[in-house]
Scaffold this active site. Structure first.
Site, PDB file in Angstrom:
ATOM      1  N   THR A 153     -10.940  -1.450  13.914  1.00  0.00           N
ATOM      2  CA  THR A 153     -11.935  -1.699  14.949  1.00  0.00           C
ATOM      3  C   THR A 153     -12.053  -0.413  15.774  1.00  0.00           C
ATOM      4  OG1 THR A 153     -10.256  -2.849  16.258  1.00  0.00           O
ATOM      5  CG2 THR A 153     -11.817  -4.218  15.018  1.00  0.00           C
ATOM      6  N   THR A 190      -6.085  -6.163  18.867  1.00  0.00           N
ATOM      7  CA  THR A 190      -5.236  -7.005  18.049  1.00  0.00           C
ATOM      8  C   THR A 190      -4.398  -6.096  17.172  1.00  0.00           C
ATOM      9  OG1 THR A 190      -6.701  -8.918  17.962  1.00  0.00           O
ATOM     10  CG2 THR A 190      -5.275  -8.576  16.084  1.00  0.00           C
ATOM     11  N   GLU A 276      -6.069   2.389  23.123  1.00  0.00           N
ATOM     12  CA  GLU A 276      -7.360   2.787  23.663  1.00  0.00           C
ATOM     13  C   GLU A 276      -7.255   3.884  24.707  1.00  0.00           C
ATOM     14  OE1 GLU A 276      -8.519  -1.124  24.730  1.00  0.00           O
ATOM     15  OE2 GLU A 276     -10.079  -1.139  23.212  1.00  0.00           O
ATOM     16  N   ASN A 402     -13.018  -0.022  28.041  1.00  0.00           N
ATOM     17  CA  ASN A 402     -12.889  -1.435  28.382  1.00  0.00           C
ATOM     18  C   ASN A 402     -13.724  -1.926  29.538  1.00  0.00           C
ATOM     19  OD1 ASN A 402     -10.938  -2.576  26.515  1.00  0.00           O
ATOM     20  ND2 ASN A 402      -9.627  -0.959  27.295  1.00  0.00           N
ATOM     21  N   SER A 407     -22.110   3.357  30.241  1.00  0.00           N
ATOM     22  CA  SER A 407     -22.107   4.579  29.413  1.00  0.00           C
ATOM     23  C   SER A 407     -22.210   4.257  27.939  1.00  0.00           C
ATOM     24  CB  SER A 407     -20.830   5.360  29.672  1.00  0.00           C
ATOM     25  OG  SER A 407     -19.718   4.579  29.319  1.00  0.00           O
TER      26      SER A 407
END
Lengths: 407, 407
Positions: A153, A190, A276, A402, A407
């Site tokens: 992902t 995940t 992330e 997140n 943007s």
């Protein structure tokens, strides 16, 4: 015992095939989103799952199918987590398995299911149904790259590993593919990891080995403290290496456990590194603890602390934040015995001794902390237990990924 | 019972004076950094402190001085937390109290101490010693603004409140000043709150009231999950209102508890709203829980979730992240009974029903979430207990304040 890392992923062990295709689950995207792992012979199988009370539909189905501790295929989709989708979601997860089973001429419960992606959106089972024939047709010994790509992902790099070691004169191979904790769409990350091996081992011991390994690796990774609803680690062992079946915890079991743990450690660190927005991999080593459990809780407290993570982003040797995170973990320790040291490939520097400040060279500290992999070593001087916990820094990019939809 | 909010802070109640000066604790800054609260007569006193195992030196000294449940002054400095400073730190905290006591002609243990600021740096006790004469001279009924300013670190606004209510024909006043959880220097936030009242009450009941209040207010604020080493709430009750002394939990006690809780709720929300980099105040209401304790744990899990906080920053109605945070809180609840609703001054919108998706108008959701104060209402349908927990969103500014020293 020698472990040798080799090229490849889930198809490296004998008798495993894989594939990955695009079937249309990610809106407006042509990325691959459907993967398949297949063993040519039935395999012993085991799984470990999220402890989150909210669980994705695939977890219920996979657990059910693993009651007999056997499986022969794993079908995985990305783009939709099939979670918080009620009974409809459960039926679709079951359907994914049965459609794939039919195509492979297997029983439905020989097929395990996993999903990752958007939560609360009904799964497009038709797209999956339409993709299964091609997915199955494409199965090959060279298919691990496609499969690995199809489960991604927001991962910025594919995560595949393979290694070999020997039991007697029999070569044993372990392969794995995983995806980390990040998604481009604003949803939760995940952690999925799929492990294959040609080892011959009893299903019970396979489960023991997986459980031990997961506890000291995947369960010691925290990107942002959020445990996903879909986390899953699955392993298939198909016996094709033809070693004498492992049925007790002897030195052969130990050799396997050691190799599995070694591979999973690297995989866990890769997942943490790819968190992330991460710019740095953080490893918190808690040593000198009274118990492993204490060490893990303390390590996670440090790794999860937003103030520690932002300090690491800024290469700031702020040991006070580390002490603070240790202090609110609700574990007994002597605040006047704690040492804190930062380590990286640029060197190491102790910044706190016996719970108090220590004069240190800020220039050296900056050098050490500017590296991409940092070790935060905490010595409690209370016992001889330890644990390593992995995570990453907290950057602007995390907030952007997140939270910032402008943007 | 009527509560009336009035202008003022810690000097609003009868018989209290305050002051705040610059004595030189913040390098390169002329900001005020030393504050004093003084009661003209001895007062019943109580305190609540951080549960972090790593505690600032002032906490040990203040606790010691509160053994007799009386006090008459509180001296507070900002710019240095006097924490992780070993025995030297303890001696200096004691010295702060004794120097101030001498200047006020009090016993050392009649003076309480608090500090906030940098950790692990020895306290500049000489600057404080030199400042105490002026600090004491400046004591006045108009001094609450200066005191409130002197305890600030990264707070973007002063936090002062005062209210009055009646017990019989006696007017009772409560005043307070607080600082929130943020600091410009890269260190951890500390929550400090100082409450004054002219109520006459037994020290034991004063402690009970403070404890009850803190549990449902300050202890239900989380800016980034990090509990500081220096958190402290102190209250002085000097009896100058001359009401019949409260010695049992009668309706007068209830009236006081109600007023104290009301004031502390507003103060706690102000602290949450001023969290580092915060653009929005978040209130998570957990209702229909089996117990208050469960409700608080669940509420804190939601408020602490980085994924929820960033979603709120981006005005994203991502209820999946809220369910995920509830799910890993380790509290039993029925995942198929949960409703989630977002509320603000722009309206309200239910986004999840019975644990599954609900079609909702994204435009309305965006409007609701674009406001600066958002309520995340979670109904568990399991019982009749509830709790409200406060926090804030996670923005780029948080990362910048805490991690980016390049800027």
């Amino acid at each position: 015992m020698d472990i040798k890392y080799i090229n490849g992923g889930v198809t490296a062990p004998k008798g495993f095939l894989a594939s990955g295709i695009h079937c249309g689950l990610k809106p407006g995207s042509l990325k691959k989103d459907l993967a398949l792992i297949y063993s040519e012979v039935p395999a012993a199988a085991a799984g470990m799952y999220t402890k989150n009370k909210v669980k994705g539909a695939p977890i219920y189905i996979t657990k059910e199918h693993l009651t007999n501790k056997k499986a022969q295929a794993i079908i995985i989709n990305s783009g939709n987590a099939n979670t918080c989708t009620g009974d409809d979601g459960l039926q679709k997860a079951k359907k994914m398995a049965s459609l794939q089973a039919k195509e492979l001429k297997l029983k439905t419960d020989d097929v395990l299911v996993a999903s990752t992606g958007v939560i609360g959106v009904p799964l497009n089972i038709d797209a999956i149904k339409n993709g299964i024939p091609l997915l199955t047709e494409n199965l090959s010994m060279e298919g691990s790259n496609d499969a690995s790509e199809a489960i991604m992902t927001t991962d910025t790099f594919q995560k595949q590993l393979a290694l070999e070691f020997y039991i007697g004169d029999k070569k044993i191979t372990i392969g794995a593919m995983a995806k980390g904790s990040g998604m481009i769409e604003p949803n939760m990350g995940t952690m999925l990891s799929f492990i294959t091996t040609d080892l011959s081992i009893s299903p019970e011991l396979l489960h023991e080995a997986l459980k031990s390994t997961v506890n000291v690796t995947y369960n010691r990774v925290s990107v942002d403290g959020d445990t996903s609803t879909n986390d899953m680690v699955l392993i298939l062992a198909n016996g094709s290496a033809e070693n004498p079946t492992i049925t007790k915890k002897d030195e052969n079991y130990d050799a396997f456990l050691n190799a599995l743990t070694d591979l999973s450690t690297i995989m866990a660190k890769n997942i943490a590194k790819d968190g992330e927005g991460a710019t740095k991999l953080l490893e918190c080593q808690i040593i000198g603890a009274k118990s492993d459990k204490d060490a893990v809780v303390l390590g996670k407290s440090v790794i999860n602390s937003s103030l520690v993570k932002t300090a690491m982003f800024g290469s700031d040797a702020n040991w006070g934040r580390i002490l603070c995170a240790l202090g609110y973990a609700d574990i007994d320790f002597d605040t006047e015995k704690v040492d804190v040291t930062f380590e990286s490939s640029a060197g190491s520097i102790k910044v706190c001794e016996a719970g108090s400040s220590l004069p240190f060279d800020e220039g050296i500290a900056k050098k050490v902390l500017n590296e991409k992999e940092i070790v935060i070593k905490v010595n409690l001087f209370l016992g001889n237990h330890s644990a390593y916990v992995w995570g990453c820094d907290l950057s602007y990019e995390y907030v952007k990924i997140n939270g910032d939809y402008r943007s």
